[in-house]
Scaffold this motif. Structure first.
Motif, PDB file in Angstrom:
ATOM      1  N   PRO A   1      11.950  21.528  47.844  1.00  0.00           N
ATOM      2  CA  PRO A   1      10.847  22.411  47.432  1.00  0.00           C
ATOM      3  C   PRO A   1      10.883  22.724  45.940  1.00  0.00           C
ATOM      4  O   PRO A   1      11.930  23.056  45.382  1.00  0.00           O
ATOM      5  N   VAL A   2       9.708  22.582  45.306  1.00  0.00           N
ATOM      6  CA  VAL A   2       9.578  22.916  43.884  1.00  0.00           C
ATOM      7  C   VAL A   2       8.317  23.761  43.696  1.00  0.00           C
ATOM      8  O   VAL A   2       7.358  23.647  44.458  1.00  0.00           O
TER       9      VAL A   2
ATOM     10  N   MET B   1       2.593  28.115  43.484  1.00  0.00           N
ATOM     11  CA  MET B   1       2.640  27.503  44.811  1.00  0.00           C
ATOM     12  C   MET B   1       3.841  26.563  44.904  1.00  0.00           C
ATOM     13  O   MET B   1       4.248  25.944  43.916  1.00  0.00           O
ATOM     14  N   THR B   2       4.381  26.462  46.115  1.00  0.00           N
ATOM     15  CA  THR B   2       5.558  25.616  46.345  1.00  0.00           C
ATOM     16  C   THR B   2       5.190  24.423  47.214  1.00  0.00           C
ATOM     17  O   THR B   2       4.489  24.549  48.222  1.00  0.00           O
ATOM     18  N   PHE B   3       5.697  23.263  46.819  1.00  0.00           N
ATOM     19  CA  PHE B   3       5.436  22.013  47.536  1.00  0.00           C
ATOM     20  C   PHE B   3       6.714  21.192  47.588  1.00  0.00           C
ATOM     21  O   PHE B   3       7.675  21.449  46.861  1.00  0.00           O
ATOM     22  N   ASP B   4       6.689  20.152  48.422  1.00  0.00           N
ATOM     23  CA  ASP B   4       7.782  19.188  48.403  1.00  0.00           C
ATOM     24  C   ASP B   4       7.674  18.358  47.133  1.00  0.00           C
ATOM     25  O   ASP B   4       6.575  17.962  46.727  1.00  0.00           O
ATOM     26  N   ARG B   5       8.803  18.086  46.487  1.00  0.00           N
ATOM     27  CA  ARG B   5       8.787  17.397  45.196  1.00  0.00           C
ATOM     28  C   ARG B   5       8.059  16.049  45.262  1.00  0.00           C
ATOM     29  O   ARG B   5       7.175  15.761  44.448  1.00  0.00           O
ATOM     30  N   ASP B   6       8.418  15.198  46.232  1.00  0.00           N
ATOM     31  CA  ASP B   6       7.794  13.876  46.309  1.00  0.00           C
ATOM     32  C   ASP B   6       6.286  13.975  46.477  1.00  0.00           C
ATOM     33  O   ASP B   6       5.521  13.210  45.883  1.00  0.00           O
ATOM     34  N   SER B   7       5.842  14.927  47.297  1.00  0.00           N
ATOM     35  CA  SER B   7       4.417  15.062  47.579  1.00  0.00           C
ATOM     36  C   SER B   7       3.633  15.548  46.363  1.00  0.00           C
ATOM     37  O   SER B   7       2.580  15.003  46.034  1.00  0.00           O
ATOM     38  N   ILE B   8       4.130  16.568  45.682  1.00  0.00           N
ATOM     39  CA  ILE B   8       3.393  17.100  44.534  1.00  0.00           C
ATOM     40  C   ILE B   8       3.469  16.139  43.352  1.00  0.00           C
ATOM     41  O   ILE B   8       2.532  16.045  42.547  1.00  0.00           O
ATOM     42  N   GLU B   9       4.570  15.384  43.237  1.00  0.00           N
ATOM     43  CA  GLU B   9       4.647  14.378  42.175  1.00  0.00           C
ATOM     44  C   GLU B   9       3.623  13.279  42.403  1.00  0.00           C
ATOM     45  O   GLU B   9       2.987  12.801  41.460  1.00  0.00           O
ATOM     46  N   LYS B  10       3.445  12.884  43.658  1.00  0.00           N
ATOM     47  CA  LYS B  10       2.425  11.881  43.958  1.00  0.00           C
ATOM     48  C   LYS B  10       1.039  12.420  43.622  1.00  0.00           C
ATOM     49  O   LYS B  10       0.196  11.724  43.050  1.00  0.00           O
TER      50      LYS B  10
END
Length: 404
Positions: free
Chosen positions: A22-23, A29-38
């Protein structure tokens, strides 16, 4: 504006496998790193997926508290099959990358450093952005240019292949791609298309495609060598990768508006090669691009001669009209229009009749396929009405369909 689909990045038992690292972004807002980077880098979005607010920067802050809560939840529910998530690796720092680049200046450490850089780039988008920010792509491009000069040495060739692999994997920004488009670098990638293994050849042509798509028109495309077109033809002929094939077709579309390049492409045998590929192609997008390239090449006399010299040239173009897409039909009719307007000998007209081109043109003017396509079909039928009007092999209903 179209509705933006928001992926389910929020923490809940159903999506625990997604929230591995989580980042938090600048909107809180917080998201999973891989998902928000995509979302931010691969899809090039500059807004928060939830609040729709503009993101002033791409800073991602690890949410350590939430990560600990997830780990605790997994531990409490271990009996239900939830495993404790491994602690994610911290993003690479600029100093780490700079040290690797400095060490890579030493010949005996070069390959090890490149492999380490490749591993770092594969971990996440944050690492890729960090590597670009400290000049890794410039170092790799320079390395490729220098090493391809001695590519006869196996060690140099392997270094070039590793460097091309890293550049491809970095998903480089448009600004860098615009800055790197020198003739020297293009020639080095052309050499990689010639001497590299299949994977490296695919990376080289895809990198070239990325460069040419953002380059200023004519800046690096006017002086392309004949070897460049030879290697493009070889990749199309080898058919070792669908991605490489499509990248090569895109490259040809980008460089063939210039007459000198058309001639070089025709000279290296691209026209009969594309016809052979079209005969067996079942890929819609690839077929469209093949017809686009053929249309460009048929704008010169040499290209039309090559198409007419192939026993299946006219027939396969006609066959694709009204069978693939509007784009394919338009390009197919444009090719036939070039043939009928500039290369219509008695023998060619007879071949167009025997291979069903005339019947296809009559069908085009009767169906809903676009006004430009219909107008070109009518023009061809009017232009050669005397040659095509009364042959005994033409059905009466199609003769009646001829424009007067």
């Amino acid at each position: 504006m179209a509705e933006i689909e928001i992926p389910p990045y929020f923490l809940c038992p159903i999506t625990l496998d997604m929230m591995k690292d989580p980042v938090t972004i600048s909107t809180g807002m917080t998201f999973d790193r891989d998902s928000i980077e995509k979302w931010m880098f691969a899809l090039k979005n500059n807004t928060c997926p939830v609040t729709k607010q503009l993101l002033p920067d791409s800073e991602l802050t690890p949410n350590i508290t939430l990560r600990r809560l997830i780990q605790s939840w997994c531990t409490l529910h271990a009996s239900h099959g939830f495993e404790r998530l491994p602690t994610p690796r911290s993003p690479v720092s600029k100093s780490e990358v700079l040290k690797l680049l400095n060490d890579a200046e030493s010949p005996h450490m070069q390959m090890d450093c490149l492999r380490r850089l490749n591993s770092i780039a594969s971990q996440n988008q944050t690492n890729k952005r960090c590597m670009e920010a400290v000049g890794t792509p410039d170092f790799l491009a320079s390395l490729i240019v220098n090493k391809t000069l001695e590519a006869y040495r196996a060690e140099s060739r392997l270094i070039c292949e590793e460097a091309v692999s890293i550049l491809h994997g970095l998903h480089l920004s448009e600004s860098w791609l615009k800055s790197v488009g020198s003739q020297e670098f293009v020639e080095s990638l052309t050499n990689m298309m010639q001497i590299g293994r299949y994977e490296s050849r695919a990376y080289a042509i895809m990198l070239l495609n990325s460069i040419l798509e953002v380059a200023d028109p004519g800046r690096i495309t006017i002086n392309l060598s004949s070897e460049f077109f030879i290697q493009c033809a070889q990749i199309l002929n080898d058919e070792f990768s669908k991605k490489a094939t499509k990248a090569t077709l895109k490259v040809l579309i980008n460089v063939c508006p210039w007459g000198r390049n058309r001639f070089k492409a025709v000279e290296t045998g691209v026209v009969p090669l594309l016809i052979d590929l079209l005969l067996d192609s079942t890929d819609k997008r690839a077929s469209e691009m093949m017809l686009v390239v053929l249309d460009m090449l048929c704008q010169c006399a040499e290209g039309r001669a090559e198409l007419l010299g192939h026993s299946a040239g006219i027939a396969v173009v006609s066959k694709k009209i009204l069978r693939i897409s509007q784009v394919a039909s338009e390009r197919g009719v444009r090719i036939l229009h070039s043939i009928s307007k500039f290369s219509a000998t008695a023998g060619v007209l007879q071949e167009m009749l025997q291979t069903g081109v005339v019947a296809k043109l009559c069908l085009v003017v009767q169906v809903d396929c676009g006004s430009k396509i219909k107008e070109r079909a009518r023009e061809m039928l009017r232009l050669h009405a005397k040659a095509w009007r009364n042959p005994s092999c033409l059905p009466h209903n199609l003769i009646c369909a001829y424009p007067s």
